[in-house]
Design a protein around this motif. Sequence first.
Motif, PDB file in Angstrom:
ATOM      1  N   ARG A  26      71.116 -19.329  40.794  1.00  0.00           N
ATOM      2  CA  ARG A  26      71.269 -19.574  41.615  1.00  0.00           C
ATOM      3  C   ARG A  26      70.031 -18.880  42.601  1.00  0.00           C
ATOM      4  N   SER A  34      72.336 -24.170  48.890  1.00  0.00           N
ATOM      5  CA  SER A  34      73.190 -24.369  50.142  1.00  0.00           C
ATOM      6  C   SER A  34      73.298 -25.775  50.897  1.00  0.00           C
ATOM      7  N   MET A  37      75.046 -28.109  48.638  1.00  0.00           N
ATOM      8  CA  MET A  37      76.583 -27.941  49.319  1.00  0.00           C
ATOM      9  C   MET A  37      77.535 -28.070  50.126  1.00  0.00           C
ATOM     10  N   SER A  40      77.279 -32.187  49.657  1.00  0.00           N
ATOM     11  CA  SER A  40      78.535 -31.943  49.241  1.00  0.00           C
ATOM     12  C   SER A  40      80.240 -32.518  50.049  1.00  0.00           C
ATOM     13  N   SER A  55      78.559 -21.200  51.241  1.00  0.00           N
ATOM     14  CA  SER A  55      76.898 -21.870  49.951  1.00  0.00           C
ATOM     15  C   SER A  55      75.630 -20.425  50.055  1.00  0.00           C
ATOM     16  N   THR A  93      86.593 -27.560  46.015  1.00  0.00           N
ATOM     17  CA  THR A  93      86.361 -28.733  44.953  1.00  0.00           C
ATOM     18  C   THR A  93      87.304 -30.228  45.308  1.00  0.00           C
TER      19      THR A  93
END
Length: 132
Positions: A26, A34, A37, A40, A55, A93
């Motif tokens: 990453r 980043s 994320m 997301s 992130s 999550t």
Amino acid sequence: MENNAIVFFLLRLTVAASMFGHGLVRLPKLNGFSAWMVKSFEKSMLPNLLVVPFSYVLPIAEFIIGLLLLLGLFTRGSLIGGSVVMIVLIFGTAMIENWEAIPTQLIHAVFFAGLLAFIQYNTIAVDHLIKK
């Protein structure tokens, strides 16, 4: 060398390889990670004010925790840090309802907690050499 020390070493290397690998792949694409994320989490309750800094910090934390565990350096602190990372990841999550990812994160959390519970067997480590 006793079996408990060997088992601890192998389990420490297992979770270390995972964390180190996550961070290593990453870091070169930190901005892209980043952005992924942030996207997301765009429909979650978490504000970008929290998501964006996390992130960028996450891959660095994964890399450092993984590296320290590979070496067996600052092992106790690294295991505690890894546990905190897993707690935050599991919470995040859950916020995006990615239920399929939580079991993997829970497995990592068990590794960290289990290793911490048996830290006295961390004899194949830089920590052990320094302590002598």
